[in-house]
Design a protein around this motif. Sequence first.
Motif, PDB file in Angstrom:
ATOM      1  N   ARG A  56      -7.481   7.444 -11.808  1.00 30.38           N
ATOM      2  CA  ARG A  56      -7.794   6.241 -11.038  1.00 30.38           C
ATOM      3  C   ARG A  56      -9.014   5.523 -11.611  1.00 30.38           C
ATOM      4  O   ARG A  56      -9.071   4.294 -11.658  1.00 30.38           O
ATOM      5  N   ILE A  57      -9.990   6.301 -12.052  1.00 35.27           N
ATOM      6  CA  ILE A  57     -11.177   5.705 -12.665  1.00 35.27           C
ATOM      7  C   ILE A  57     -10.806   5.015 -13.977  1.00 35.27           C
ATOM      8  O   ILE A  57     -11.197   3.865 -14.222  1.00 35.27           O
ATOM      9  N   ALA A  58     -10.056   5.710 -14.818  1.00 37.77           N
ATOM     10  CA  ALA A  58      -9.689   5.167 -16.126  1.00 37.77           C
ATOM     11  C   ALA A  58      -8.890   3.876 -15.992  1.00 37.77           C
ATOM     12  O   ALA A  58      -9.128   2.900 -16.728  1.00 37.77           O
ATOM     13  N   THR A  59      -7.956   3.843 -15.059  1.00 39.05           N
ATOM     14  CA  THR A  59      -7.117   2.653 -14.900  1.00 39.05           C
ATOM     15  C   THR A  59      -7.864   1.525 -14.192  1.00 39.05           C
ATOM     16  O   THR A  59      -7.634   0.345 -14.481  1.00 39.05           O
ATOM     17  N   ALA A  60      -8.777   1.865 -13.285  1.00 38.26           N
ATOM     18  CA  ALA A  60      -9.570   0.829 -12.616  1.00 38.26           C
ATOM     19  C   ALA A  60     -10.475   0.122 -13.611  1.00 38.26           C
ATOM     20  O   ALA A  60     -10.670  -1.100 -13.549  1.00 38.26           O
ATOM     21  N   PHE A  93     -20.874  -4.980 -12.439  1.00 40.02           N
ATOM     22  CA  PHE A  93     -19.475  -4.922 -12.034  1.00 40.02           C
ATOM     23  C   PHE A  93     -19.163  -3.751 -11.101  1.00 40.02           C
ATOM     24  O   PHE A  93     -19.696  -2.648 -11.264  1.00 40.02           O
ATOM     25  N   ILE A  94     -18.302  -4.030 -10.134  1.00 35.86           N
ATOM     26  CA  ILE A  94     -17.766  -3.011  -9.235  1.00 35.86           C
ATOM     27  C   ILE A  94     -16.249  -3.046  -9.350  1.00 35.86           C
ATOM     28  O   ILE A  94     -15.634  -4.104  -9.177  1.00 35.86           O
ATOM     29  N   CYS A  95     -15.658  -1.904  -9.658  1.00 38.01           N
ATOM     30  CA  CYS A  95     -14.207  -1.823  -9.799  1.00 38.01           C
ATOM     31  C   CYS A  95     -13.611  -1.102  -8.593  1.00 38.01           C
ATOM     32  O   CYS A  95     -14.155  -0.092  -8.131  1.00 38.01           O
ATOM     33  N   LEU A  96     -12.514  -1.628  -8.111  1.00 35.76           N
ATOM     34  CA  LEU A  96     -11.791  -1.015  -6.996  1.00 35.76           C
ATOM     35  C   LEU A  96     -10.506  -0.414  -7.546  1.00 35.76           C
ATOM     36  O   LEU A  96      -9.647  -1.130  -8.066  1.00 35.76           O
ATOM     37  N   ALA A  97     -10.391   0.905  -7.458  1.00 33.91           N
ATOM     38  CA  ALA A  97      -9.224   1.602  -8.012  1.00 33.91           C
ATOM     39  C   ALA A  97      -7.970   1.340  -7.189  1.00 33.91           C
ATOM     40  O   ALA A  97      -8.027   0.884  -6.041  1.00 33.91           O
ATOM     41  N   ASP A  98      -6.838   1.634  -7.784  1.00 35.46           N
ATOM     42  CA  ASP A  98      -5.550   1.459  -7.116  1.00 35.46           C
ATOM     43  C   ASP A  98      -5.472   2.295  -5.841  1.00 35.46           C
ATOM     44  O   ASP A  98      -5.968   3.430  -5.790  1.00 35.46           O
ATOM     45  N   ASP A  99      -4.857   1.725  -4.818  1.00 38.32           N
ATOM     46  CA  ASP A  99      -4.657   2.432  -3.558  1.00 38.32           C
ATOM     47  C   ASP A  99      -3.354   3.218  -3.646  1.00 38.32           C
ATOM     48  O   ASP A  99      -2.275   2.622  -3.697  1.00 38.32           O
ATOM     49  N   THR A 169      -4.192   8.289 -23.026  1.00 36.76           N
ATOM     50  CA  THR A 169      -4.974   8.037 -24.233  1.00 36.76           C
ATOM     51  C   THR A 169      -5.717   6.715 -24.160  1.00 36.76           C
ATOM     52  O   THR A 169      -6.873   6.611 -24.556  1.00 36.76           O
ATOM     53  N   THR A 170      -5.052   5.679 -23.638  1.00 38.01           N
ATOM     54  CA  THR A 170      -5.632   4.340 -23.620  1.00 38.01           C
ATOM     55  C   THR A 170      -6.042   3.877 -22.224  1.00 38.01           C
ATOM     56  O   THR A 170      -6.833   2.947 -22.087  1.00 38.01           O
ATOM     57  N   GLY A 171      -5.484   4.515 -21.190  1.00 38.41           N
ATOM     58  CA  GLY A 171      -5.719   4.061 -19.827  1.00 38.41           C
ATOM     59  C   GLY A 171      -4.773   2.950 -19.414  1.00 38.41           C
ATOM     60  O   GLY A 171      -4.729   2.548 -18.253  1.00 38.41           O
ATOM     61  N   GLU A 172      -3.996   2.422 -20.368  1.00 39.31           N
ATOM     62  CA  GLU A 172      -3.089   1.311 -20.087  1.00 39.31           C
ATOM     63  C   GLU A 172      -2.054   1.695 -19.037  1.00 39.31           C
ATOM     64  O   GLU A 172      -1.469   2.769 -19.080  1.00 39.31           O
TER      65      GLU A 172
END
Length: 221
Positions: A56-60, A93-99, A169-172
């Motif tokens: 969740r961190i990587a994708t956010a 910046f503040i990132c909000l991860a996927d719910d 690997t990429t977070g994509e």
Amino acid sequence: MRQLILFLLLAGTFTACTPEAPAEEGTAETSSDVAVTTDENEQEAAWTDITSDEARIATALLAAPEASRSGAKVIGYNAAGELVTLREGTNEFICLADDPGKDGFNAACYHRDLEPFMARGRELKAEGKTPPEIDAIREAEVKDKTLAMAPTGATLHIYYGPEVRYDPTTGEVEQAKYRYVVYMPYATAASTGLPESPVAPNHPWIMDPGTHRAHIMISPL
């Protein structure tokens, strides 16, 4: 006898110049099919479900500008369904991860000046308020100055898509794309020169003009 010798010499010459038979088409097609299947399997294997805090961190973080990802704060829902700080940050910046409780994928990253406005929205949502109710309450609070609205130009970056799978690997995130929002409280089409609806793909436009939520929408191709 001389004619027989000449005939044999000519026959040998023609035999040597005859091209080799091409490989059987079936064999070539089979090799090609195997190669394609292998590539597809490798590509399929790259995608993994987003189920851990690390994922969740990587994708956010992909929602943030690349140069700012290393210092961005990340908040989101942990495995217990609680909204918590998943990672502390050091920049603006503040990132909000996927719910994980919602369909599809949606991560956002916004300037810290927007946090009071965003946090109030989450608070009202937790109280059971509907989206129209949240808008009305926040608008009233912005007008009476009990809720700080970010100054003109504060930006929200959104990374979203239909799938909840990513490449470790990429977070994509699979099939995800970007959208950008630039907040301009109470701005209008007249004050900005922007249309109130997109006139072409990738064209910026102003949404919610004349309100506290007025913002420029940019959806890259």
